[in-house]
Design a protein around this motif. Structure first.
Motif, short mmCIF file in Angstrom:
data_model
loop_
_atom_site.label_atom_id
_atom_site.label_comp_id
_atom_site.label_asym_id
_atom_site.label_seq_id
_atom_site.Cartn_x
_atom_site.Cartn_y
_atom_site.Cartn_z
N SER A 1 0.83 -1.21 0.00
CA SER A 1 0.00 0.00 0.00
C SER A 1 0.86 1.26 0.00
N ILE A 2 1.90 1.27 0.83
CA ILE A 2 2.79 2.43 0.90
C ILE A 2 3.51 2.63 -0.43
N GLN A 3 4.01 1.55 -1.00
CA GLN A 3 4.71 1.65 -2.28
C GLN A 3 3.80 2.22 -3.36
N THR A 4 2.56 1.77 -3.38
CA THR A 4 1.60 2.26 -4.38
C THR A 4 1.31 3.73 -4.17
N MET A 5 1.13 4.14 -2.93
CA MET A 5 0.82 5.55 -2.63
C MET A 5 1.93 6.47 -3.11
N VAL A 6 3.16 6.14 -2.75
CA VAL A 6 4.28 7.00 -3.14
C VAL A 6 4.47 6.97 -4.65
N HIS A 7 4.30 5.83 -5.26
CA HIS A 7 4.42 5.73 -6.72
C HIS A 7 3.38 6.60 -7.41
N ASN A 8 2.16 6.65 -6.89
CA ASN A 8 1.11 7.49 -7.49
C ASN A 8 1.54 8.94 -7.58
N VAL A 9 2.19 9.43 -6.52
CA VAL A 9 2.62 10.84 -6.50
C VAL A 9 3.80 11.05 -7.44
N ARG A 10 4.76 10.16 -7.38
CA ARG A 10 5.93 10.29 -8.26
C ARG A 10 5.53 10.15 -9.73
N HIS A 11 4.54 9.33 -10.01
CA HIS A 11 4.08 9.14 -11.38
C HIS A 11 3.49 10.43 -11.96
N GLU A 12 2.95 11.28 -11.07
CA GLU A 12 2.39 12.57 -11.52
C GLU A 12 3.49 13.59 -11.79
N GLY A 13 4.74 13.25 -11.42
CA GLY A 13 5.85 14.17 -11.66
C GLY A 13 6.18 15.05 -10.47
N VAL A 14 5.65 14.72 -9.30
CA VAL A 14 5.93 15.52 -8.10
C VAL A 14 7.19 14.97 -7.42
N SER A 15 8.03 15.87 -6.97
CA SER A 15 9.35 15.49 -6.44
C SER A 15 9.28 15.08 -4.97
N VAL A 16 8.86 13.84 -4.74
CA VAL A 16 8.93 13.26 -3.40
C VAL A 16 9.93 12.11 -3.43
N ALA A 17 10.50 11.78 -2.28
CA ALA A 17 11.53 10.74 -2.21
C ALA A 17 10.93 9.38 -2.56
N ASP A 18 11.81 8.46 -2.98
CA ASP A 18 11.37 7.10 -3.30
C ASP A 18 11.77 6.12 -2.20
N SER A 19 12.01 6.65 -0.99
CA SER A 19 12.38 5.83 0.16
C SER A 19 11.54 6.24 1.36
N VAL A 20 10.93 5.26 2.02
CA VAL A 20 10.07 5.51 3.19
C VAL A 20 10.64 4.74 4.38
N VAL A 21 10.76 5.43 5.52
CA VAL A 21 11.29 4.81 6.73
C VAL A 21 10.38 5.16 7.91
N ALA A 22 10.05 4.15 8.71
CA ALA A 22 9.30 4.41 9.93
C ALA A 22 10.17 5.22 10.88
N SER A 23 9.77 6.45 11.16
CA SER A 23 10.62 7.34 11.94
C SER A 23 9.81 8.48 12.53
N SER A 24 10.17 8.85 13.76
CA SER A 24 9.58 10.03 14.40
C SER A 24 10.62 11.14 14.52
N ALA A 25 11.72 11.02 13.78
CA ALA A 25 12.79 12.02 13.83
C ALA A 25 12.26 13.39 13.43
N VAL A 26 12.83 14.43 14.02
CA VAL A 26 12.36 15.79 13.74
C VAL A 26 13.11 16.44 12.59
N VAL A 27 14.25 15.86 12.21
CA VAL A 27 15.07 16.45 11.15
C VAL A 27 14.54 16.01 9.79
N TYR A 28 14.24 16.97 8.93
CA TYR A 28 13.70 16.69 7.60
C TYR A 28 14.82 16.25 6.66
N ASP A 29 14.52 15.26 5.82
CA ASP A 29 15.48 14.73 4.85
C ASP A 29 14.77 14.59 3.51
N GLU A 30 15.24 15.33 2.52
CA GLU A 30 14.60 15.29 1.21
C GLU A 30 14.64 13.92 0.57
#
Length: 370
Positions: A231-260
């Motif tokens: 489900s997560i892979q499909t969700m992120v792929h949907n956005v990237r397929h539209e040409g929006v610049s989101v990362a292609d890596s997802v990690v379970a994390s509550s870290a406060v530091v943003y990483d592109e």
């Protein structure tokens, strides 16, 4: 038949009844592999309990949390000893409320001071631990355990001296008791030196279980579910397929530091697809640009929220009905409505501009979608 033990000496035994079930509850629910939201209470004193610890969600490996349970047992022992010591020098009528008040004052005082080592000595800071990606800091657990055991034992020696249990060696019991209390404070401070306000530390990334493909997804073992991975892979792929610049890596994390390069996912087993999509879409930095005029700052923030809402909708296959619109304010809702009527390519281009504006204060926010 009258008990051979005086009231003051029997008082400490009363604590076994509530203390043992408490430890059983802690042992059952504080397993690192179990996510158990909420908070736990511990209450201990002389003849009454004062306990305020936590049954909050916490991470770590699947091993039984002996260290945490041991620290809680040590804290129970310390507050029991504190109450027993007070009951040894004060009549029980006054000793019971005094013991309860002393425990509350100790926990309340250490919870407000800026000397974090004191908070770790008291152990109340353990309630800040843990979450799916954070585990107990061994130094915090050690500080609470060492202080509670040594100081608690010292208080028992002082109580023995006050009750003249060892009448011929009262001075020795007093000396040993005082030395143990000092040793407990010193060793606890040494173990907690340099620790911050939390008893948690980042969980080892080696615990992560990753699935590759078009989108790499990494979750902790207790979160792993093949359907969730897909489900997560499909969700992120949907956005990237539209040409929006989101990362292609997802990690379970509550870290406060943003990483592109990585999308941080706050995931708890049982979350719906809509909740997962909202968590993924929300991983954009909060724009704090000191040089912005008020109107520019408002636009930057509004368009960030608009982009987040658009990304969530796109992750859910473009179905706006699945988005909880109750969280959108009027400006964001109007901006989103205007954005969704644009051609798909224009929508993606506008969202990319909005994302660039929140990632870099040097980039001006786009004009409103129209």
């Amino acid at each position: 038949m009258r008990s051979p033990l005086p009231l003051r000496r029997r008082a400490v035994l009363w604590l076994l009844l509530p203390a043992l079930p408490l430890l059983a509850i802690v042992a059952q629910f504080s397993s690192p592999a179990i996510t158990f939201p909420g908070s736990w209470t511990w209450t201990i004193g002389h003849s009454v309990l004062l306990v305020l610890v936590s049954l909050t969600a916490w991470g770590g490996g699947s091993a039984f949390p002996w260290g945490m349970v041991g620290a809680i047992a040590a804290m129970l022992f310390f507050h029991t000893s504190l109450g027993f010591a007070l009951g040894s020098v004060v009549h029980p009528v006054f000793g019971i409320p005094l013991a309860l008040a002393s425990s509350y004052i100790w926990l309340g005082f250490t919870g407000t001071v800026s000397t974090f080592e004191l908070r770790h000595l008291a152990g109340l800071v353990l309630e800040t631990c843990c979450s799916y990606d954070r585990q107990p800091d061994a130094r915090s657990v050690l500080a609470a355990t060492m202080f509670s055991l040594l100081a608690g034992l010292g208080l028992l020696f002082l109580a023995a001296a006050a009750l003249r249990i060892v009448a011929a060696r009262t001075w020795l019991a007093t000396l040993v008791g005082g030395a143990l209390v000092v040793a407990g404070v010193w060793s606890g401070f040494a173990a907690a030196r340099g620790l911050g306000p939390s008893a948690a530390e980042p969980r080892d990334s080696a615990d992560l279980v990753c699935a590759g493909g078009r989108v790499r997804v990494c979750l902790f073992p207790e979160q792993v579910d093949s359907a969730v991975f897909q489900s997560i892979q499909t969700m992120v792929h949907n956005v990237r397929h539209e040409g929006v610049s989101v990362a292609d890596s997802v990690v379970a994390s509550s870290a406060v530091v943003y990483d592109e390069d990585t999308i941080r996912l706050g995931y708890m087993p049982g979350m719906t697809e809509e909740q997962i999509a909202q968590s993924l879409a929300s991983d954009l930095p909060e724009p704090v640009c000191s040089g912005d005029r008020v109107d520019v700052a408002i636009a930057r923030d509004t368009f960030r929220s608009t982009a987040v809402a658009w990304i969530a909708i796109t992750m859910l296959g473009g179905d706006r009905e699945r988005l909880d619109s109750g969280d959108l304010d009027t400006e964001v809702g109007s901006s989103l409505d205007a954005l969704l009527v644009l051609p798909r390519a224009a929508q993606a281009a506008w969202v990319n501009e909005a994302i660039s504006a929140v990632r870099d204060c040097a980039v001006s926010p786009p004009e409103g979608p129209r």
